[in-house]
Design a protein around this motif. Structure first.
Motif, PDB file in Angstrom:
ATOM      1  N   ASP A   1       0.826  -1.212   0.000  1.00  0.00           N
ATOM      2  CA  ASP A   1       0.000   0.000   0.000  1.00  0.00           C
ATOM      3  C   ASP A   1       0.859   1.261   0.000  1.00  0.00           C
ATOM      4  N   GLU A   2       2.021   1.184   0.618  1.00  0.00           N
ATOM      5  CA  GLU A   2       2.931   2.320   0.639  1.00  0.00           C
ATOM      6  C   GLU A   2       3.424   2.647  -0.769  1.00  0.00           C
ATOM      7  N   ILE A   3       3.722   1.604  -1.545  1.00  0.00           N
ATOM      8  CA  ILE A   3       4.164   1.803  -2.934  1.00  0.00           C
ATOM      9  C   ILE A   3       3.023   2.350  -3.778  1.00  0.00           C
ATOM     10  N   ARG A   4       1.825   1.811  -3.586  1.00  0.00           N
ATOM     11  CA  ARG A   4       0.667   2.312  -4.346  1.00  0.00           C
ATOM     12  C   ARG A   4       0.417   3.791  -4.052  1.00  0.00           C
ATOM     13  N   GLN A   5       0.532   4.168  -2.772  1.00  0.00           N
ATOM     14  CA  GLN A   5       0.310   5.561  -2.411  1.00  0.00           C
ATOM     15  C   GLN A   5       1.386   6.461  -3.008  1.00  0.00           C
ATOM     16  N   LEU A   6       2.619   5.968  -3.048  1.00  0.00           N
ATOM     17  CA  LEU A   6       3.710   6.720  -3.660  1.00  0.00           C
ATOM     18  C   LEU A   6       3.405   7.013  -5.122  1.00  0.00           C
TER      19      LEU A   6
ATOM     20  N   LEU B   1       0.949   8.993 -11.086  1.00  0.00           N
ATOM     21  CA  LEU B   1       1.213   7.913 -12.045  1.00  0.00           C
ATOM     22  C   LEU B   1       0.314   6.702 -11.844  1.00  0.00           C
ATOM     23  N   ASN B   2      -0.748   6.840 -11.090  1.00  0.00           N
ATOM     24  CA  ASN B   2      -1.645   5.711 -10.845  1.00  0.00           C
ATOM     25  C   ASN B   2      -2.179   5.175 -12.182  1.00  0.00           C
ATOM     26  N   PRO B   3      -1.886   3.907 -12.518  1.00  0.00           N
ATOM     27  CA  PRO B   3      -2.254   3.407 -13.850  1.00  0.00           C
ATOM     28  C   PRO B   3      -3.720   2.988 -13.982  1.00  0.00           C
ATOM     29  N   ILE B   4      -4.401   2.780 -12.869  1.00  0.00           N
ATOM     30  CA  ILE B   4      -5.769   2.251 -12.922  1.00  0.00           C
ATOM     31  C   ILE B   4      -6.686   3.246 -13.645  1.00  0.00           C
ATOM     32  N   GLY B   5      -7.437   2.701 -14.614  1.00  0.00           N
ATOM     33  CA  GLY B   5      -8.361   3.523 -15.389  1.00  0.00           C
ATOM     34  C   GLY B   5      -7.768   4.081 -16.666  1.00  0.00           C
TER      35      GLY B   5
ATOM     36  N   GLN C   1      -5.648   3.670 -20.355  1.00  0.00           N
ATOM     37  CA  GLN C   1      -5.371   2.686 -21.391  1.00  0.00           C
ATOM     38  C   GLN C   1      -3.907   2.260 -21.297  1.00  0.00           C
ATOM     39  N   MET C   2      -3.667   1.001 -21.581  1.00  0.00           N
ATOM     40  CA  MET C   2      -2.327   0.454 -21.464  1.00  0.00           C
ATOM     41  C   MET C   2      -1.305   1.245 -22.296  1.00  0.00           C
ATOM     42  N   LYS C   3      -1.727   1.718 -23.446  1.00  0.00           N
ATOM     43  CA  LYS C   3      -0.799   2.443 -24.314  1.00  0.00           C
ATOM     44  C   LYS C   3      -0.391   3.788 -23.725  1.00  0.00           C
ATOM     45  N   ASP C   4      -1.157   4.283 -22.753  1.00  0.00           N
ATOM     46  CA  ASP C   4      -0.858   5.574 -22.136  1.00  0.00           C
ATOM     47  C   ASP C   4      -0.094   5.434 -20.821  1.00  0.00           C
ATOM     48  N   ILE C   5       0.230   4.214 -20.437  1.00  0.00           N
ATOM     49  CA  ILE C   5       0.914   3.979 -19.162  1.00  0.00           C
ATOM     50  C   ILE C   5       2.409   3.823 -19.420  1.00  0.00           C
ATOM     51  N   ASN C   6       3.195   4.629 -18.756  1.00  0.00           N
ATOM     52  CA  ASN C   6       4.652   4.565 -18.884  1.00  0.00           C
ATOM     53  C   ASN C   6       5.201   3.783 -17.695  1.00  0.00           C
ATOM     54  N   THR C   7       5.491   2.509 -17.925  1.00  0.00           N
ATOM     55  CA  THR C   7       5.977   1.659 -16.826  1.00  0.00           C
ATOM     56  C   THR C   7       7.362   2.087 -16.355  1.00  0.00           C
ATOM     57  N   LEU C   8       8.140   2.706 -17.231  1.00  0.00           N
ATOM     58  CA  LEU C   8       9.470   3.181 -16.832  1.00  0.00           C
ATOM     59  C   LEU C   8       9.348   4.310 -15.813  1.00  0.00           C
ATOM     60  N   ASP C   9       8.393   5.211 -16.025  1.00  0.00           N
ATOM     61  CA  ASP C   9       8.176   6.300 -15.070  1.00  0.00           C
ATOM     62  C   ASP C   9       7.733   5.753 -13.715  1.00  0.00           C
ATOM     63  N   ILE C  10       6.877   4.733 -13.745  1.00  0.00           N
ATOM     64  CA  ILE C  10       6.419   4.125 -12.488  1.00  0.00           C
ATOM     65  C   ILE C  10       7.598   3.489 -11.767  1.00  0.00           C
ATOM     66  N   ARG C  11       8.443   2.804 -12.524  1.00  0.00           N
ATOM     67  CA  ARG C  11       9.617   2.171 -11.919  1.00  0.00           C
ATOM     68  C   ARG C  11      10.537   3.213 -11.292  1.00  0.00           C
ATOM     69  N   GLN C  12      10.801   4.284 -12.002  1.00  0.00           N
ATOM     70  CA  GLN C  12      11.682   5.332 -11.480  1.00  0.00           C
ATOM     71  C   GLN C  12      11.096   5.957 -10.223  1.00  0.00           C
ATOM     72  N   ALA C  13       9.782   6.098 -10.177  1.00  0.00           N
ATOM     73  CA  ALA C  13       9.129   6.645  -8.987  1.00  0.00           C
ATOM     74  C   ALA C  13       9.285   5.704  -7.800  1.00  0.00           C
ATOM     75  N   ILE C  14       9.148   4.408  -8.025  1.00  0.00           N
ATOM     76  CA  ILE C  14       9.298   3.428  -6.944  1.00  0.00           C
ATOM     77  C   ILE C  14      10.714   3.468  -6.387  1.00  0.00           C
ATOM     78  N   LEU C  15      11.686   3.657  -7.254  1.00  0.00           N
ATOM     79  CA  LEU C  15      13.087   3.670  -6.832  1.00  0.00           C
ATOM     80  C   LEU C  15      13.440   4.882  -5.974  1.00  0.00           C
ATOM     81  N   THR C  16      12.550   5.884  -5.913  1.00  0.00           N
ATOM     82  CA  THR C  16      12.819   7.023  -5.038  1.00  0.00           C
ATOM     83  C   THR C  16      12.616   6.668  -3.574  1.00  0.00           C
TER      84      THR C  16
END
Length: 243
Positions: free
Chosen positions: A52-57, A63-67, A69-84
């Motif tokens: 839940d802490e990662i989801r809130q981050l 960058l919340n991907p829910i809702g 379209q898959m083509k509009d989701i940048n998984t690299l940006d999400i990964r970089q955010a998690i690494l913070t």
């Protein structure tokens, strides 16, 4: 004719593969993300990170991907955010066929905790890097107090703490590592009202073996409460201070 049929069949297969790649790519791209799943590895014994802490981050970063379209989701940006998050060692983020975005997160694992006279309070992780403490969880690792410099903690003290972790009989027996001036070390045992002076951490394995012999032939005979200090820093001898 046979050669022509082979070429024609090959072109058909190639064309189908290209069509399939484009078709299925477009279909998956138009799919809407219905969930964001976070998997924290090595979480059965260590709980520095909560899903839940990662989801809130990710929500806080917009960058919340829910809702989406898959083509509009940048998984690299999400990964970089998690690494913070300073508790994260590594992360992988990828889409799943069921419409989910999955994040697999590896948390950092500490070897030693530092609580210095200067007011520092942090861990040293397995990569010998400084790691913050957590409000969620305290790791069961050796604790070093006193005049602890970060350089000493990442090098000689790390090696000693790792040795303790690899030898459960010592890890369970030593309650605290006290660092005095000039990177000299004393140990506070869980049993017995005395201090063990190691001196420098040179030849610490030899010093601990010497103490084991002293316990068997000395303390078990004269009693565990006779001495206030047991000094192992001298070569080939144990010097004790009576209470």
């Amino acid at each position: 004719m046979k050669k022509f049929l082979i070429i024609f069949a090959s072109l058909l297969v190639t064309g189908y593969l290209i069509f399939a790649m484009i078709y299925f790519h477009d279909t998956s791209g138009d799919q809407v993300c219905n969930s964001f799943e976070v998997i924290v590895k090595d979480s059965s014994d260590t709980h520095f990170l909560l899903p839940d802490e990662i989801r809130q981050l990710i929500k806080n970063k917009g960058l919340n991907p829910i809702g989406k379209q898959m083509k509009d989701i940048n998984t690299l940006d999400i990964r970089q955010a998690i690494l913070t998050n300073q508790m994260v060692k590594s992360a992988e983020v990828y889409p799943a066929q069921n419409g989910s975005i999955i994040a697999v997160v590896t948390q950092r694992l500490p070897v030693l905790r530092i609580m210095s006279d200067a007011g520092d309070n942090y861990y040293i992780d397995r990569d010998r890097e400084r790691m913050p403490t957590s409000i969620h969880y305290s790791a069961y690792v050796p604790v070093a107090t006193g005049a602890v410099s970060e350089e000493f903690a990442k090098n000689q003290l790390f090696d000693f703490a790792e040795y303790l972790q690899n030898h459960p009989e010592w890890d369970a027996w030593i309650e605290q590592i006290v660092v005095t001036g000039d990177d000299r070390v004393e140990l506070i045992p869980r049993a017995g009202d005395f201090r063990i002076v190691l001196g420098t951490l040179d030849d610490y394995e030899k010093k601990l073996r010497k103490f084991s012999v002293f316990v068997e032939k000395g303390l078990n005979v004269v009693g565990w409460n006779r001495y206030s200090v047991i000094n192992l820093s001298y070569d080939k001898q144990v010097v004790c201070t009576k209470k």
